[in-house]
Design a protein around this motif. Structure first.
Motif, PDB file in Angstrom:
ATOM      1  N   ALA A   4       0.836  -1.214   0.000  1.00 14.44           N
ATOM      2  CA  ALA A   4       0.000   0.000   0.000  1.00 14.44           C
ATOM      3  C   ALA A   4       0.867   1.259   0.000  1.00 14.44           C
ATOM      4  O   ALA A   4       0.591   2.224  -0.735  1.00 14.44           O
ATOM      5  N   CYS A   5       1.917   1.256   0.831  1.00 14.18           N
ATOM      6  CA  CYS A   5       2.802   2.434   0.860  1.00 14.18           C
ATOM      7  C   CYS A   5       3.518   2.623  -0.469  1.00 14.18           C
ATOM      8  O   CYS A   5       3.668   3.751  -0.953  1.00 14.18           O
ATOM      9  N   ALA A   6       3.980   1.528  -1.074  1.00 17.27           N
ATOM     10  CA  ALA A   6       4.673   1.643  -2.354  1.00 17.27           C
ATOM     11  C   ALA A   6       3.744   2.175  -3.433  1.00 17.27           C
ATOM     12  O   ALA A   6       4.097   3.089  -4.195  1.00 17.27           O
ATOM     13  N   ILE A   7       2.528   1.619  -3.498  1.00 17.22           N
ATOM     14  CA  ILE A   7       1.574   2.084  -4.523  1.00 17.22           C
ATOM     15  C   ILE A   7       1.165   3.528  -4.253  1.00 17.22           C
ATOM     16  O   ILE A   7       1.077   4.356  -5.176  1.00 17.22           O
ATOM     17  N   GLY A   8       0.920   3.868  -2.968  1.00 11.80           N
ATOM     18  CA  GLY A   8       0.542   5.244  -2.642  1.00 11.80           C
ATOM     19  C   GLY A   8       1.627   6.240  -3.007  1.00 11.80           C
ATOM     20  O   GLY A   8       1.344   7.294  -3.592  1.00 11.80           O
ATOM     21  N   ALA A   9       2.889   5.906  -2.658  1.00 13.42           N
ATOM     22  CA  ALA A   9       3.988   6.813  -3.002  1.00 13.42           C
ATOM     23  C   ALA A   9       4.138   6.930  -4.509  1.00 13.42           C
ATOM     24  O   ALA A   9       4.399   8.023  -5.032  1.00 13.42           O
ATOM     25  N   GLY A  10       3.975   5.819  -5.220  1.00  9.64           N
ATOM     26  CA  GLY A  10       4.068   5.873  -6.678  1.00  9.64           C
ATOM     27  C   GLY A  10       2.980   6.737  -7.289  1.00  9.64           C
ATOM     28  O   GLY A  10       3.229   7.523  -8.211  1.00  9.64           O
ATOM     29  N   LEU A  11       1.735   6.609  -6.771  1.00 14.64           N
ATOM     30  CA  LEU A  11       0.635   7.427  -7.297  1.00 14.64           C
ATOM     31  C   LEU A  11       0.855   8.911  -7.011  1.00 14.64           C
ATOM     32  O   LEU A  11       0.601   9.766  -7.872  1.00 14.64           O
ATOM     33  N   VAL A  12       1.331   9.217  -5.797  1.00 17.30           N
ATOM     34  CA  VAL A  12       1.592  10.626  -5.458  1.00 17.30           C
ATOM     35  C   VAL A  12       2.696  11.197  -6.345  1.00 17.30           C
ATOM     36  O   VAL A  12       2.584  12.314  -6.875  1.00 17.30           O
ATOM     37  N   ALA A  13       3.778  10.410  -6.536  1.00 12.30           N
ATOM     38  CA  ALA A  13       4.866  10.881  -7.392  1.00 12.30           C
ATOM     39  C   ALA A  13       4.402  11.048  -8.828  1.00 12.30           C
ATOM     40  O   ALA A  13       4.783  12.015  -9.512  1.00 12.30           O
ATOM     41  N   PHE A  14       3.590  10.126  -9.299  1.00 13.43           N
ATOM     42  CA  PHE A  14       3.091  10.231 -10.669  1.00 13.43           C
ATOM     43  C   PHE A  14       2.216  11.469 -10.835  1.00 13.43           C
ATOM     44  O   PHE A  14       2.346  12.209 -11.827  1.00 13.43           O
ATOM     45  N   ALA A  15       1.346  11.713  -9.852  1.00 11.59           N
ATOM     46  CA  ALA A  15       0.461  12.878  -9.950  1.00 11.59           C
ATOM     47  C   ALA A  15       1.255  14.184  -9.900  1.00 11.59           C
ATOM     48  O   ALA A  15       1.041  15.098 -10.713  1.00 11.59           O
ATOM     49  N   LEU A  16       2.188  14.281  -8.941  1.00 11.18           N
ATOM     50  CA  LEU A  16       2.984  15.505  -8.842  1.00 11.18           C
ATOM     51  C   LEU A  16       3.847  15.715 -10.087  1.00 11.18           C
ATOM     52  O   LEU A  16       3.982  16.844 -10.573  1.00 11.18           O
ATOM     53  N   SER A  17       4.428  14.619 -10.597  1.00  9.93           N
ATOM     54  CA  SER A  17       5.253  14.744 -11.805  1.00  9.93           C
ATOM     55  C   SER A  17       4.415  15.184 -12.994  1.00  9.93           C
ATOM     56  O   SER A  17       4.859  15.999 -13.804  1.00  9.93           O
ATOM     57  N   ALA A  18       3.209  14.642 -13.083  1.00  7.30           N
ATOM     58  CA  ALA A  18       2.335  15.045 -14.193  1.00  7.30           C
ATOM     59  C   ALA A  18       1.953  16.518 -14.081  1.00  7.30           C
ATOM     60  O   ALA A  18       1.925  17.254 -15.083  1.00  7.30           O
ATOM     61  N   ILE A  19       1.671  16.973 -12.856  1.00  7.73           N
ATOM     62  CA  ILE A  19       1.325  18.388 -12.671  1.00  7.73           C
ATOM     63  C   ILE A  19       2.507  19.288 -13.027  1.00  7.73           C
ATOM     64  O   ILE A  19       2.361  20.287 -13.740  1.00  7.73           O
ATOM     65  N   LEU A  20       3.704  18.930 -12.519  1.00  9.57           N
ATOM     66  CA  LEU A  20       4.882  19.735 -12.819  1.00  9.57           C
ATOM     67  C   LEU A  20       5.239  19.685 -14.294  1.00  9.57           C
ATOM     68  O   LEU A  20       5.703  20.685 -14.865  1.00  9.57           O
ATOM     69  N   LEU A  21       5.067  18.529 -14.924  1.00  6.06           N
ATOM     70  CA  LEU A  21       5.362  18.421 -16.356  1.00  6.06           C
ATOM     71  C   LEU A  21       4.464  19.327 -17.176  1.00  6.06           C
ATOM     72  O   LEU A  21       4.873  19.874 -18.210  1.00  6.06           O
ATOM     73  N   HIS A  22       3.233  19.500 -16.721  1.00  2.00           N
ATOM     74  CA  HIS A  22       2.305  20.382 -17.441  1.00  2.00           C
ATOM     75  C   HIS A  22       2.501  21.846 -17.056  1.00  2.00           C
ATOM     76  O   HIS A  22       2.426  22.732 -17.914  1.00  2.00           O
TER      77      HIS A  22
END
Length: 528
Positions: A4-22
């Motif tokens: 759960a922690c690994a998936i949660g951290a991955g989702l948070v990183a993916f979301a933040l990276s997508a926001i910053l990329l845009h």
């Protein structure tokens, strides 16, 4: 928990990276610059550092890096960039992320210093360029790699190129200024050396005239030959004197033995003449001895004078060597100036980057998953190693006398599915092995589960057939917290179910002691 922690951290990183990329992607443009040091720089650093563990070339390269990151270079680069962009840099559209960043920076400065000083537009551009700049040394070379990160790829490439050009201009201006200062210093030092050389020559000439020595080497050779001649003459005189003395002694002995008066008279005359010659030879020996003494004294005086002159000659040689070295350095400096200051030049200009440097969705997500799993692993391992909760069949098996059953999946109870036939078969085999058969063909189900889940678990056991094909009757009991006296269950098969981690080891040991006292056929089921 780890998953759960690994998936949660991955989702948070993916979301933040997508926001910053845009919202604010960073493009990096790199330009390479050579900065080969001159001999003057290397010589100065060697003399300045002396015997040290630091390489002069490394010190020079680090000095170039500090000058590259300096404010004068950034200001000149801003001027060149504005000139290339037609007199004005493209304005940035305000975004929510930039507003948040600015607000955080203002709040941080206010908390630290009590006030916030806004920068002018040019000051802000200079500060942004210095923050976006990164300089590294290419290992094993005199090449600097200059990188600029910016959210617009064209501006990133243009900024990297103008930074390199500005630094080349600043470095060349500094080199010209330093070269002129060094040239003036060398000329002054050369003039001073020539003056000291002339003074030493005059002093040496005056000392030679005072000592009466013009050419010590030639005069010494002449005196050595004269001394040798005086020694030879003295030895010759001493030989003649010795021979004459022996001759006279023979004459005296002959005179004493002679009886003839005439012959005796002749011997006396010869003897008188020989004694006169002997006196002349003795006088000649004394004169030649004095001449040899005079020659030795003259040589000693010449050696003393030559020693005094040698001091001046050594000083003249030292000054002359310094003058030659200054002339060589002046020639080397002239050659460097004629080479048009090629020590600093652009090797590979920056090009417009195609992809952003930051953020990278896949890389950030994978790293976040790994970091999240590692961060969750620490408390999980600590809980497993230090905790006293019963979580697995292995924990149940460590309690003497406790008999554990294979665990059920959480979803099997939650969705009310049928029990796995292989699980029932293992249960029957275990009970039959312990009790030599199934006592009463009945099964009691209780534990530390809610009544609803105990009922589901009972229905899963109910209707299962034993190895003889006869059905087994399962009956739900109240939860342990509300169970009556168990004395009537002696000899029956009872399944005590509890969730993983809900029961402490001490509680299970106390429960097992009670079961053994009642002689119950009790089995423990850990529900995951």
């Amino acid at each position: 928990m780890i998953l759960a922690c690994a998936i949660g951290a991955g989702l948070v990183a993916f979301a933040l990276s997508a926001i910053l990329l845009h919202a604010r992607p960073l493009y990096e443009a790199t330009v390479t610059v050579t900065m080969e040091p001159s001999e003057e720089e290397l010589r100065f650093n060697r003399s300045f550092m002396g015997v040290s563990q630091f390489n002069p070339a490394t010190i020079i390269a680090q000095s170039h890096i500090e000058r590259l990151l300096s404010r004068p270079v950034a200001e000149r680069a801003i001027d060149l960039l504005i000139e290339e962009m037609g007199g004005q840099l493209p304005a940035k559209e305000p975004t929510l992320l930039s507003a948040i960043t600015t607000g955080i920076w203002q709040a941080w400065n206010t908390l630290n210093y009590g006030y916030f000083v806004p920068l002018s537009e040019r000051e802000q551009m200079v500060a942004d360029l210095q923050n976006a700049l990164d300089v590294e040394i290419v290992e094993g070379s005199y090449i600097l790699s200059i990188s600029v990160s910016y959210d617009v790829p064209e501006i990133a490439a243009a900024a990297a190129n103008v930074i390199a050009r500005a630094y080349v201009q600043v470095a060349q201006d500094g080199f010209r200024r330093d070269a002129s200062v060094i040239a003036a210093t060398l000329a002054e030092a050369e003039k001073e050396a020539r003056g000291r050389l002339a003074e030493k020559r005059i002093e040496r000439q005056a000392l030679a005239e005072k000592l009466g020595v013009s050419d010590p080497v030639t005069e010494r050779a002449v005196m050595l030959q004269a001394r040798q001649d005086a020694r030879d003459a003295l030895r010759s005189t001493e030989a003649d004197l010795s021979g004459e003395a022996r001759r006279l002694e023979v004459l005296r002995q002959s005179l004493m033995a002679q009886t003839d008066v005439t012959i005796a008279r002749g011997i006396r005359e010869v003897l008188a003449t020989g004694e006169a010659d002997l006196q002349q030879l003795q006088e000649l020996r004394r004169q030649r001895q004095q001449t040899l003494v005079d020659q030795e004294a003259a040589l000693a005086a010449l050696d003393k004078a030559q020693a005094l002159l040698r001091v001046h000659d050594d000083q003249l040689a030292t000054i002359d060597a310094d003058l030659v070295q200054l002339q060589e350095r002046r020639v080397a400096l002239d050659l460097s100036s004629r080479a048009e200051l090629s020590q600093v030049m652009i090797v590979n200009p920056a090009t417009t980057p195609l992809y952003p440097k930051f953020p990278k969705l896949a890389v950030n997500t994978v790293i976040a998953v790994i970091v999240g799993a590692i961060c969750a692993l620490v408390p999980v391992v600590a809980r497993d190693a230090l905790g006293t909760q019963i979580r697995t069949n292995l924990d149940v098996g460590q309690i003497p006398g406790a008999r554990s059953l294979p665990p059920l999946a959480r979803g099997r109870i939650a969705r009310g599915r049928r029990l796995d036939p292989s699980y029932v078969e293992r249960l029957i085999r275990r009970v039959s092995a312990d009790r030599g058969g199934w006592p009463g063909r009945a099964l009691k189900v209780t534990g530390f589960l809610p009544d609803a889940q105990l009922g589901q678990l009972t229905r899963m056991f109910d209707g299962a057939t034993g190895r003889d094909g006869k059905p087994i009757r399962a009956e739900a009991m109240p939860a342990l917290t509300a169970a009556p006296d168990w004395a009537s269950l002696s000899g029956q098969v009872v399944v005590l179910a509890f969730r993983s981690g809900d029961l402490e080891r001490e509680e299970l040991e106390a429960l097992q002691a009670r079961v053994e006292a009642l002689q119950m056929n009790c089995y423990y089921l850990v529900v995951l």
